[in-house]
Structure formats: structure tokens, C-alpha cells
Design a protein around this motif. Sequence first.
Motif, short mmCIF file in Angstrom:
data_model
loop_
_atom_site.label_atom_id
_atom_site.label_comp_id
_atom_site.label_asym_id
_atom_site.label_seq_id
_atom_site.Cartn_x
_atom_site.Cartn_y
_atom_site.Cartn_z
N ASP A 1 0.97 -1.19 0.00
CA ASP A 1 0.18 0.12 -0.06
C ASP A 1 0.78 1.37 0.03
O ASP A 1 1.98 1.46 0.53
N GLU A 2 0.42 2.32 -0.64
CA GLU A 2 1.03 3.51 -0.49
C GLU A 2 1.56 4.20 0.84
O GLU A 2 0.72 4.08 1.87
N GLN A 3 2.73 4.55 0.96
CA GLN A 3 3.17 4.84 2.11
C GLN A 3 2.70 6.21 2.42
O GLN A 3 2.26 6.91 1.93
N GLN A 4 2.33 6.14 3.80
CA GLN A 4 1.92 7.51 4.51
C GLN A 4 2.85 8.03 5.58
O GLN A 4 3.75 7.25 6.15
N GLN A 5 2.73 9.11 5.86
CA GLN A 5 3.67 10.03 6.74
C GLN A 5 2.66 9.82 8.10
O GLN A 5 1.39 10.26 8.21
N GLY A 6 3.25 9.66 9.00
CA GLY A 6 2.55 9.85 10.25
C GLY A 6 3.60 9.00 11.32
O GLY A 6 4.76 8.48 11.04
N GLY A 7 3.21 9.53 12.35
CA GLY A 7 3.96 9.07 13.75
C GLY A 7 5.24 9.77 14.04
O GLY A 7 5.56 10.69 13.36
N VAL A 8 5.76 9.81 15.43
CA VAL A 8 6.84 10.60 15.50
C VAL A 8 7.95 9.97 16.32
O VAL A 8 7.73 8.96 17.17
N GLN A 9 9.08 10.02 15.88
CA GLN A 9 10.21 9.08 16.13
C GLN A 9 11.60 9.99 16.63
O GLN A 9 11.87 10.83 15.66
N ASP A 10 12.09 10.27 17.73
CA ASP A 10 13.01 11.24 17.97
C ASP A 10 12.65 12.61 17.61
O ASP A 10 13.76 13.45 17.16
N GLY A 11 11.65 12.93 17.88
CA GLY A 11 11.28 14.40 17.53
C GLY A 11 10.94 14.64 16.15
O GLY A 11 10.72 15.86 15.88
N LYS A 12 11.00 13.56 15.51
CA LYS A 12 10.79 13.96 13.81
C LYS A 12 9.71 12.91 13.31
O LYS A 12 9.62 11.85 13.82
N ALA A 13 9.00 13.66 12.39
CA ALA A 13 7.94 12.79 11.82
C ALA A 13 8.80 11.37 10.78
O ALA A 13 9.69 11.73 10.22
N SER A 14 8.06 10.42 11.06
CA SER A 14 8.85 9.23 10.44
C SER A 14 7.58 8.73 9.34
O SER A 14 6.63 8.87 9.42
N ALA A 15 8.20 8.03 8.35
CA ALA A 15 7.62 7.25 7.23
C ALA A 15 7.03 6.01 7.72
O ALA A 15 7.73 5.40 8.08
N ILE A 16 5.73 5.84 7.77
CA ILE A 16 5.06 4.67 8.16
C ILE A 16 4.82 3.82 6.90
O ILE A 16 4.10 4.20 6.33
N LYS A 17 5.29 2.69 6.42
CA LYS A 17 5.26 1.82 5.34
C LYS A 17 3.54 1.32 5.46
O LYS A 17 3.27 0.81 6.43
N GLY A 18 3.31 1.09 4.05
CA GLY A 18 1.84 0.66 4.24
C GLY A 18 1.65 -0.86 4.29
O GLY A 18 3.00 -1.59 4.36
N GLU A 19 0.76 -1.43 4.57
CA GLU A 19 0.44 -2.81 4.72
C GLU A 19 0.96 -3.70 3.29
O GLU A 19 0.75 -3.03 2.34
N ALA A 20 1.37 -4.94 3.47
CA ALA A 20 1.84 -5.63 2.33
C ALA A 20 1.73 -6.85 2.39
O ALA A 20 1.40 -7.63 3.50
N ALA A 21 1.61 -7.73 1.54
CA ALA A 21 1.69 -9.25 1.54
C ALA A 21 3.18 -9.80 2.20
O ALA A 21 3.88 -8.84 2.06
N GLU A 22 2.98 -10.96 2.74
CA GLU A 22 4.14 -11.37 3.57
C GLU A 22 4.43 -12.77 3.13
O GLU A 22 3.76 -13.44 2.31
N ALA A 23 5.54 -12.95 3.19
CA ALA A 23 6.35 -14.43 2.65
C ALA A 23 7.10 -14.88 3.53
O ALA A 23 7.91 -14.25 4.43
N ILE A 24 7.40 -16.37 3.47
CA ILE A 24 8.67 -16.82 4.30
C ILE A 24 9.66 -17.22 3.15
O ILE A 24 9.27 -17.98 2.13
N VAL A 25 11.09 -16.82 3.57
CA VAL A 25 12.04 -17.16 2.55
C VAL A 25 12.97 -18.30 3.19
O VAL A 25 12.99 -18.14 4.78
#
Length: 294
Positions: free
Chosen positions: A67-91
Motif C-alpha cells: 500500500d502507498e506509504q503514508q506519513q505519520g508518527g513521531v520518532q526522536d522528535g521527527k515525523a517518520s514514514a510509516i510503510k503501508g500494509e503488504a503481502a508477506e512471505a517466508i524465505v
Amino acid sequence: MQRFNPAEAMMRTYHTLARITINKADPSRMMQELAADFTFGGDKGDNRERIEQAQNYGFTATPLPRDEQQQGGVQDGKASAIKGEAAEAIVAFMGGQRNHPVVLALDDRRHRPRGLKPGENAQHDDIGQMTLMRRTGLFLLSLDSKDKDGKNVERMVSLRHVEKKKQERPKRHSDVNQRRAHDRLPPLTLGQFEAQQAQEAEDFKHEGESVNTEVRCTKGRIEFRVGDTVVGYYDKGAKRWTLIGEVRLGSEDADHPVYGVNGGVGMTTQPSGDGAVLVKAPKPGPPTSMDTEP
């Protein structure tokens, strides 16, 4: 024979399997490849661009991108990029080596149909289309819905006999440039070559280059087709069958399969209403001696 001390064996076992989240897929390769983010032991690791995905023979699927990445959340006083949901796999890493991961299994929590009963199975996509094997029977399903821009999309279910050639395997970069040199054409860069191969794979008509015969179902019609020509259909709204071409009712060798048809004289049963059979006749009239009872 290689021997490992306990510490080496533990580390190789620890690194044999990992979970990844899928960024995107490249289905144009001989074996589909994925770009993904790795997580090792709960800590974020690196990301890879070309991870081979092994799939069962006779079955192939291309997972949706993240899913398209969204801006949100705060980490170390800075806005962080939260990656969108995705399919998962076992490698798996053969022998614990990180240089050649292979995807063993892949699923997508966003779209997997839930609640199937024991023994049932389905092939599905993200919009609700599926081949569903229930205990009561086999279902091939499609549906109309809105696309990502909010526009209505009419879809169909098609059972068809087609003409098409086997899809060619990708050529090697060196072979293509050798041929181009023979034709006095400039060589392709690796990027141009890969883009060309990907486009050729995307343009291939898996559904058939041409259609011989087809039964097509949409929301409002059941159609019978020969090539692109509709030779018959049932209109759900009008509650009416329309058949183009010669229509025989009764046995194939009947001389008078329908009352009133012979010689184009008369009508058949009732002219309208449930169960009526309408025949286009140049001079409709009462039955004659050439006609038989229904």
C-alpha cells in the motif's frame, strides 16, 4: 563433508528462514522475482530487489504491491514514514547463506478469504473474484465494483475456446544485441533490454489472441458468441431470449419441429407471454395442411 561447531550450527539454523514483506513483484522473469523488506529476529534488516519466488507447477500469481506509504508518527522528535500494509512471505536461505534467498510461501492478510469450511478451497484476487470449491459445488465468480478512482467497472465471466501461441521464453541480452548488430541496429543497454522483455510479457494475451466460441456472463446478460459476433443472449432486464440464426425446436431430424414454421405460414403457439415461440414469417396466417400439431 562440512562440520560446524555448535555456535556455527546455531547461527546457520537461526538464519535459514526469515519473514519478509513484499514491496512489488516482477512477473516478467523466468521465475517471478520480488522486491521486499527483511526482518531478522524481530529487528529490521536489509531489503532486496530480486528474490526468486518458487511457485507450484501449473499455478502462478502476482502479489499486489505494498500500500502507498503514508506519513505519520513521531520518532526522536521527527515525523517518520510509516510503510503501508503488504503481502508477506517466508524465505529460505540455503545452507544459511544470505546471498540467495528463495520465497517458499506467500500470503496477503488484506485479501485472503476467511471462513472456508474444512476441505474447501479457492483461488482469489483482491476485488472478490474467485474460483470457489464449496462442498455443494464449484463456483466461478466475478462481480462489478468501483476501481481505485471510484469509477464503476463492469466485469464478466467467460468460458471460451481460443487461438493463441505458447508464450516465448525471454531471450538473453547478448543474443539480442548480436542480432541487432547483424541488422545494423545500435545495441540495447541492460536497462532497455529488461524494459523491452517486461513489456513483451505484459502485452501477451493469455486470454487468447482470438476467440472461436464463447459463453459470457455479465450482470445483465448471458451471451453466446462466435468470435466477436453475438449469436444469442438472454436479457435479464427484458426477460427475453434473442437468438440469431436458424433455430430448431424439437428433434434434429424433425420435418416440422415447430408449429406454423413450414412454408413461413402461421404462428406458433401463442404470439406473446410465457412459453411463447415467435417465428418471423413473411405472411402470418392460420395453419395450413402443410403444418402439424405442436
